[in-house]
Design an enzyme around this catalytic site. Structure first.
Site, PDB file in Angstrom:
ATOM      1  N   TYR A  52       0.825  -1.213   0.000  1.00  0.00           N
ATOM      2  CA  TYR A  52       0.000   0.000   0.000  1.00  0.00           C
ATOM      3  C   TYR A  52       0.860   1.264   0.000  1.00  0.00           C
ATOM      4  CZ  TYR A  52      -4.211  -2.639   0.021  1.00  0.00           C
ATOM      5  OH  TYR A  52      -5.216  -3.483  -0.391  1.00  0.00           O
ATOM      6  N   ASN A  86     -12.978   3.097  -6.323  1.00  0.00           N
ATOM      7  CA  ASN A  86     -11.580   3.534  -6.256  1.00  0.00           C
ATOM      8  C   ASN A  86     -11.251   4.057  -4.862  1.00  0.00           C
ATOM      9  OD1 ASN A  86     -11.625   2.892  -8.923  1.00  0.00           O
ATOM     10  ND2 ASN A  86     -11.754   4.988  -9.658  1.00  0.00           N
ATOM     11  N   VAL A  87     -10.007   3.857  -4.476  1.00  0.00           N
ATOM     12  CA  VAL A  87      -9.567   4.279  -3.138  1.00  0.00           C
ATOM     13  C   VAL A  87      -8.611   5.467  -3.233  1.00  0.00           C
ATOM     14  CG1 VAL A  87      -9.878   1.963  -2.172  1.00  0.00           C
ATOM     15  CG2 VAL A  87      -7.644   2.593  -3.105  1.00  0.00           C
ATOM     16  N   HIS A 103     -15.056   1.046  -1.412  1.00  0.00           N
ATOM     17  CA  HIS A 103     -13.938   0.195  -0.989  1.00  0.00           C
ATOM     18  C   HIS A 103     -12.966   0.948  -0.084  1.00  0.00           C
ATOM     19  CE1 HIS A 103     -14.609  -2.742  -4.622  1.00  0.00           C
ATOM     20  NE2 HIS A 103     -15.539  -2.837  -3.702  1.00  0.00           N
ATOM     21  N   CYS A 135      -3.705   3.635  21.273  1.00  0.00           N
ATOM     22  CA  CYS A 135      -4.146   2.520  22.130  1.00  0.00           C
ATOM     23  C   CYS A 135      -3.155   1.361  22.108  1.00  0.00           C
ATOM     24  CB  CYS A 135      -5.535   2.014  21.700  1.00  0.00           C
ATOM     25  SG  CYS A 135      -5.504   0.855  20.323  1.00  0.00           S
ATOM     26  N   SER A 174     -14.939  -3.230 -14.599  1.00  0.00           N
ATOM     27  CA  SER A 174     -15.198  -4.531 -15.237  1.00  0.00           C
ATOM     28  C   SER A 174     -16.477  -5.147 -14.669  1.00  0.00           C
ATOM     29  CB  SER A 174     -14.014  -5.473 -15.007  1.00  0.00           C
ATOM     30  OG  SER A 174     -13.791  -5.627 -13.622  1.00  0.00           O
ATOM     31  N   GLU A 200     -13.847  -1.088 -23.507  1.00  0.00           N
ATOM     32  CA  GLU A 200     -14.019  -2.538 -23.746  1.00  0.00           C
ATOM     33  C   GLU A 200     -15.454  -2.938 -23.442  1.00  0.00           C
ATOM     34  OE1 GLU A 200     -11.362  -4.356 -24.668  1.00  0.00           O
ATOM     35  OE2 GLU A 200      -9.886  -2.740 -24.361  1.00  0.00           O
TER      36      GLU A 200
HETATM   37  P1  OAD Z   1     -10.883  -3.522 -13.246  1.00  0.00           P
HETATM   38  O1  OAD Z   1      -9.400  -3.425 -13.406  1.00  0.00           O
HETATM   39  O2  OAD Z   1     -11.460  -4.870 -12.982  1.00  0.00           O
HETATM   40  O3  OAD Z   1     -11.596  -2.960 -14.544  1.00  0.00           O
HETATM   41  C1  OAD Z   1     -11.217  -1.733 -15.109  1.00  0.00           C
HETATM   42  C2  OAD Z   1     -12.145  -1.444 -16.265  1.00  0.00           C
HETATM   43  O4  OAD Z   1     -11.823  -0.159 -16.771  1.00  0.00           O
HETATM   44  C3  OAD Z   1     -12.029  -2.425 -17.446  1.00  0.00           C
HETATM   45  O5  OAD Z   1     -13.331  -2.842 -17.844  1.00  0.00           O
HETATM   46  C4  OAD Z   1     -11.373  -1.581 -18.543  1.00  0.00           C
HETATM   47  O6  OAD Z   1     -11.834  -1.938 -19.855  1.00  0.00           O
HETATM   48  C5  OAD Z   1     -11.847  -0.198 -18.178  1.00  0.00           C
HETATM   49  N1  OAD Z   1     -10.961   0.900 -18.611  1.00  0.00           N
HETATM   50  C6  OAD Z   1      -9.629   0.893 -18.818  1.00  0.00           C
HETATM   51  N2  OAD Z   1      -9.197   2.108 -19.179  1.00  0.00           N
HETATM   52  C7  OAD Z   1     -10.292   2.919 -19.187  1.00  0.00           C
HETATM   53  C8  OAD Z   1     -10.491   4.311 -19.467  1.00  0.00           C
HETATM   54  N3  OAD Z   1      -9.487   5.119 -19.788  1.00  0.00           N
HETATM   55  N4  OAD Z   1     -11.754   4.796 -19.367  1.00  0.00           N
HETATM   56  C9  OAD Z   1     -12.808   3.996 -19.032  1.00  0.00           C
HETATM   57  N5  OAD Z   1     -12.660   2.678 -18.755  1.00  0.00           N
HETATM   58  C10 OAD Z   1     -11.416   2.149 -18.846  1.00  0.00           C
HETATM   59  O7  OAD Z   1     -11.292  -2.469 -12.113  1.00  0.00           O
HETATM   60  P2  OAD Z   1     -12.599  -2.389 -11.205  1.00  0.00           P
HETATM   61  O8  OAD Z   1     -13.809  -2.829 -11.959  1.00  0.00           O
HETATM   62  O9  OAD Z   1     -12.616  -1.053 -10.584  1.00  0.00           O
HETATM   63  O10 OAD Z   1     -11.386  -4.328  -5.253  1.00  0.00           O
HETATM   64  O11 OAD Z   1     -12.252  -3.466 -10.118  1.00  0.00           O
HETATM   65  C11 OAD Z   1     -13.146  -3.611  -9.068  1.00  0.00           C
HETATM   66  C12 OAD Z   1     -12.463  -4.040  -7.825  1.00  0.00           C
HETATM   67  O12 OAD Z   1     -11.638  -5.168  -8.099  1.00  0.00           O
HETATM   68  C13 OAD Z   1     -11.471  -3.036  -7.246  1.00  0.00           C
HETATM   69  O13 OAD Z   1     -12.104  -2.018  -6.492  1.00  0.00           O
HETATM   70  C14 OAD Z   1     -10.621  -3.913  -6.397  1.00  0.00           C
HETATM   71  C15 OAD Z   1     -10.386  -5.034  -7.379  1.00  0.00           C
HETATM   72  O14 OAD Z   1     -10.051  -6.256  -6.893  1.00  0.00           O
HETATM   73  C16 OAD Z   1     -10.789  -4.506  -4.073  1.00  0.00           C
HETATM   74  O15 OAD Z   1      -9.612  -4.305  -3.898  1.00  0.00           O
HETATM   75  C17 OAD Z   1     -11.714  -4.948  -3.000  1.00  0.00           C
END
Ligand code: OAD
Length: 232
Positions: A52, A86-87, A103, A135, A174, A200
């Site tokens: 992190y 997003n964090v 998250h 603590c 995704s 995508e």
């Molecule tokens: P992902 O990495 O799974 O998906 C990212 C998505 O963004 C994909 O569908 C890409 O096609 C799309 N993408 C890439 N570039 C882009 C752009 N410039 N504009 C728009 N879209 C674009 O990320 P998340 O769906 O956020 O959880 O993942 C969800 C969770 O999975 C995260 O919060 C994290 C991870 O494991 C935890 O850590 C609990």
């Protein structure tokens, strides 16, 4: 107009923040179970903090992109709620006022013993000591890990915003990780239009009202919520 923006890692991709899945993605080379679970933290808290802290160091030079700024700009004319997976805090830096962090936040440290939270904007070197609470407990990053429950009030607030929305945008996710992925489903079940912004296809693309197959930083500044008049 009431707009809800549901954002994932793709929202910040053009700012230079790696996404989780795909080439050059964050999880490549890291097994989530080694760095993003409560068990991993119990086993080796230094290793987890190292992961992190590296993410925090990468984020220090990162700025919101045109997509974040467009969403914040809509607030002048609309009621805009962001619910993000997003964090990184970039929506807030861009000026978005209502942001539900599903998250958690990488900029929060939380005591593993008493639960006290504090803002922690320090990107310490990897080998720095573990942060501790007054603590005596060890602090952990304030993010939600695999196997953990999302903050209940945050999820409820996001659900309420979705139910009340005129339009939902699903940007850069995704949509594989639940329960966040259930928010666009909730909108669809209520017949609220959902516009997906993603270069995508996702498992969700076939179900949304409109799929803008473009990057967030290109699509969102062009998108005019008031001109939304159904699928095209
Ligand atoms: P992902 O990495 O799974 O998906 C990212 C998505 O963004 C994909 O569908 C890409 O096609 C799309 N993408 C890439 N570039 C882009 C752009 N410039 N504009 C728009 N879209 C674009 O990320 P998340 O769906 O956020 O959880 O993942 C969800 C969770 O999975 C995260 O919060 C994290 C991870 O494991 C935890 O850590 C609990």
């Amino acid at each position: 107009m009431k707009i809800v923006v549901l954002s994932g890692a793709g929202m910040s991709a053009e700012s230079g923040v790696p996404t989780f899945r795909g080439t050059d993605a964050l999880w490549n080379g890291h097994r989530p179970e080694d760095v993003a679970t409560p068990e991993a933290f119990r086993r080796d808290p230094s290793n987890v903090w190292e992961f992190y802290r590296a993410r925090r160091r990468n984020l220090l030079d990162v700025r919101p992109n045109a997509g974040h700024l467009a969403v914040a700009g809509w607030q002048d004319r609309h009621d805009v709620v962001v619910a993000t997976q997003n964090v990184d805090g970039l929506h807030q830096v861009a000026g978005s006022r209502t942001v539900h962090e599903l998250h958690g936040s990488i900029w929060i440290a939380r005591c593993n013993r008493c639960g006290r939270e504090r803002e922690d904007r320090v990107a310490a070197p990897a080998d720095d000591a573990l942060p501790t609470c007054p603590c005596g407990g060890v602090e952990r990053p304030g993010v939600v890990w695999f196997g953990e429950v999302l903050p209940e009030e945050t999820v409820r607030a996001a659900e309420q915003a979705v139910i009340a929305a005129d339009l939902v945008l699903l940007v850069g996710s995704s949509n594989l990780v639940y329960p966040a992925a259930s928010l666009p489903l909730l909108a669809i079940s209520r017949r609220i239009p959902v516009v997906e912004v993603n270069p995508e296809e996702t498992p969700f693309s076939g179900r949304v009202s409109r799929h803008m197959r473009a990057a967030a930083g290109e699509a969102l500044p062009r998108f005019e919520p008031e001109s939304w008049n159904g699928p095209n």
